[in-house]
Design a protein around this motif. Structure first.
Motif, PDB file in Angstrom:
ATOM      1  N   GLY A 114      33.889  37.840  41.715  1.00 31.31           N
ATOM      2  CA  GLY A 114      34.056  38.934  40.754  1.00 31.31           C
ATOM      3  C   GLY A 114      32.710  39.464  40.280  1.00 31.31           C
ATOM      4  O   GLY A 114      32.504  40.677  40.156  1.00 31.31           O
ATOM      5  N   ASP A 119      33.684  43.513  39.848  1.00 27.97           N
ATOM      6  CA  ASP A 119      35.019  43.528  39.224  1.00 27.97           C
ATOM      7  C   ASP A 119      35.047  42.751  37.919  1.00 27.97           C
ATOM      8  O   ASP A 119      35.706  43.137  36.964  1.00 27.97           O
ATOM      9  N   GLN A 122      33.765  44.764  34.969  1.00 30.38           N
ATOM     10  CA  GLN A 122      34.651  45.857  34.584  1.00 30.38           C
ATOM     11  C   GLN A 122      35.934  45.356  33.952  1.00 30.38           C
ATOM     12  O   GLN A 122      36.328  45.789  32.880  1.00 30.38           O
ATOM     13  N   ALA A 123      36.550  44.389  34.644  1.00 32.21           N
ATOM     14  CA  ALA A 123      37.846  43.896  34.180  1.00 32.21           C
ATOM     15  C   ALA A 123      37.728  43.251  32.815  1.00 32.21           C
ATOM     16  O   ALA A 123      38.699  43.154  32.072  1.00 32.21           O
ATOM     17  N   ALA A 124      36.521  42.803  32.491  1.00 29.83           N
ATOM     18  CA  ALA A 124      36.365  42.035  31.265  1.00 29.83           C
ATOM     19  C   ALA A 124      35.958  42.899  30.086  1.00 29.83           C
ATOM     20  O   ALA A 124      35.509  42.387  29.064  1.00 29.83           O
ATOM     21  N   GLU A 125      36.140  44.218  30.215  1.00 34.42           N
ATOM     22  CA  GLU A 125      35.684  45.064  29.119  1.00 34.42           C
ATOM     23  C   GLU A 125      36.352  44.729  27.797  1.00 34.42           C
ATOM     24  O   GLU A 125      35.755  44.856  26.740  1.00 34.42           O
ATOM     25  N   TYR A 131      40.395  38.136  29.602  1.00 33.21           N
ATOM     26  CA  TYR A 131      40.268  38.143  31.051  1.00 33.21           C
ATOM     27  C   TYR A 131      40.551  36.756  31.637  1.00 33.21           C
ATOM     28  O   TYR A 131      41.353  36.590  32.562  1.00 33.21           O
ATOM     29  N   ARG A 134      44.192  35.626  31.116  1.00 32.84           N
ATOM     30  CA  ARG A 134      45.109  36.299  32.058  1.00 32.84           C
ATOM     31  C   ARG A 134      44.983  35.685  33.449  1.00 32.84           C
ATOM     32  O   ARG A 134      45.961  35.424  34.131  1.00 32.84           O
TER      33      ARG A 134
END
Ligand code: TRP
Length: 443
Positions: A114, A119, A122-125, A131, A134
């Motif tokens: 990641g 990724d 970004q995903a962890a904004e 994050y 999930r």
């Protein structure tokens, strides 16, 4: 004739590869953080020196003298000795450790990929807490990455002792040493990092009054060194007569401890510089630290390198744990190495699935008040490993004659040999028993 390491360096680096792993980075950071830092460190170092090192020498000696798998290591007094039960327990123990260790190694791999693809950032904004939660609550991904890590370990072990295990450690371990030193060097340049150094080295003596601090320090010493579960007796069985075991064990213990300290210097200064909580528990490396990285100049690059380090260090430890049951399958069932590696890995993968799901599908199923994976980790490190240590100390210290024990460990009656034997006979069993009994409230 049993396969042997190609060189002394290869043996020592492979053994350091077994010792250095998630225990030095993920586990050391969070256990030190939860147990008050500097004083914990002091007690930990004491246990490494007085308990870990003598046991490591003893375990290597049993393996070499036994000349076979982890069970043969406990049949030195005579074949078929009831002590071999301790060998079997450690083989099952190694498989059990690997089953959940692979899950956390899978988290590290997921974070590395990641971080490298971007990724992760970004995903962890919305924050790494959400994050991470999930991710580990999923039913597919944790199992997938656990399987990938196990497949990598199996591929190496299938290659054999010299061509697989030794070869990967020979080039990987020096690279990891450079990486961790570089990370620590960078973290120490951050403004505010001194607080992290202070946390690791400035004692708060009040934690001495906490009985669980000693248990945690003991468990961490066992886990981080990797003793008590047949890894060293298995690796020791590939060592030649002309190698000096005490010297190799000192190198491994030093390397392992130095690695944990430097990794601590990479993590805590950064955590403190950016105001994270050092006592964040098992989530420290996966939530607090990446959060810190995002706020740090060049942090995303550091993240890639850090999670690569974590993944690779975990892999070399997984290899050592896998080699234990694989060598049993080869020795006892006459299985071909590649076949044995494949079958054993598959079984361990299945055993580990409940651990992989313990924060998702099985999250409601708390065992002793914690998620399954946490309970296994706690139980293995703080109880199973110390019991493994007790068995080794009792067998080498009391069952074998002093002459056999000293000779097996290359000590030929010197002063250091007598000290070693005394530690194994008295100091090690006494300390372990007292700590265990205090922790369950008997003392
Ligand atoms: N020592 C490794 C670590 O620090 C884990 C490990 C490898 C281990 N082999 C072991 C733990 C044997 C206990 C027993 O991550």
């Amino acid at each position: 004739m049993r396969e042997q390491w190609g060189s002394q360096t290869g043996f020592v680096l492979a053994t350091i590869g077994a010792a250095v792993g998630l225990g030095n980075i993920w586990r050391f950071a969070y256990i030190a953080g939860e147990n008050g830092g500097a004083v914990f460190l002091l007690i930990y170092l004491l246990f490494v020196l007085l308990i870990g090192l003598p046991l490591m020498i003893a375990e290597l000696a049993l393996g070499r003298r036994g000349g076979g798998d982890a069970v043969a290591a406990f049949e030195i007094d005579r074949t078929g000795s009831p002590w071999r039960l301790a060998g079997w327990v450690s083989v099952v123990g190694a498989a059990l450790i690997l089953s959940y260790y692979a899950v956390i190694a899978g988290w590290a791999l997921k974070y590395f990929l990641g971080a490298a693809t971007g990724d992760l950032w970004q995903a962890a904004e919305g924050g790494f807490g959400g994050y991470f939660d999930r991710f580990i609550a999923g039913s597919v991904e944790p199992v997938l990455w656990q399987g990938v890590m196990l497949a990598l370990a199996a591929a190496v072990v299938a290659g054999g002792v010299k061509k697989g295990i030794e070869r990967i450690n020979l080039w990987l371990m020096p690279v990891l040493a450079v990486i961790v030193i570089g990370l620590a060097g960078y973290a120490l340049t951050l403004p505010g990092s001194a607080k992290g150094v202070h946390f690791l080295f400035a004692p708060d003596w009040s934690v001495l009054a906490r009985p669980e601090m000693y248990l945690n320090a003991l468990g961490q010493a066992f886990f981080s060194l990797g003793i008590g579960m047949a890894v060293f007796s298995t690796y020791g069985s590939y060592v030649g007569r002309n190698s000096r075991l005490p010297r190799s064990a000192v190198a491994v213990a030093l390397g392992d401890t130095a690695f944990a300290l430097v990794a601590g210097l990479a993590i805590f200064p950064a955590v403190f510089a950016l105001g994270g909580d050092p006592a964040a528990g098992p989530r420290l490396a996966f939530i607090t630290f990446p959060q810190v990285l995002l706020a740090m100049p060049g942090g995303t690059w550091i993240g890639i390198v850090f999670f690569l380090l974590l993944t690779a260090a975990a892999l070399t430890s997984m290899i050592s744990l896998l080699e234990v049951p694989v060598s049993v399958a080869c020795d006892r069932l006459g299985a071909m190495r590649s076949r044995a590696a494949l079958t054993v890995t598959l079984i361990i993968f299945l055993i580990g699935i409940p651990s992989a799901l313990s924060y998702g599908l099985l999250a409601d199923w708390q065992v002793f008040g914690r998620p399954l994976l946490d309970t296994i980790d706690h139980g293995v490190s703080n109880f199973l490993l110390p019991f493994g240590g007790l068995a080794i100390a009792a067998y080498v210290g009391w069952r074998l004659t002093p002459v056999v024990a000293l000779e097996a460990a290359d000590f030929s009656g010197s002063l250091s040999g007598r000290l070693w034997l005394w530690l194994l006979r008295v100091a090690v069993p006494l300390t372990i028993s007292v700590i265990l009994m205090r922790s369950v409230g008997v003392l």
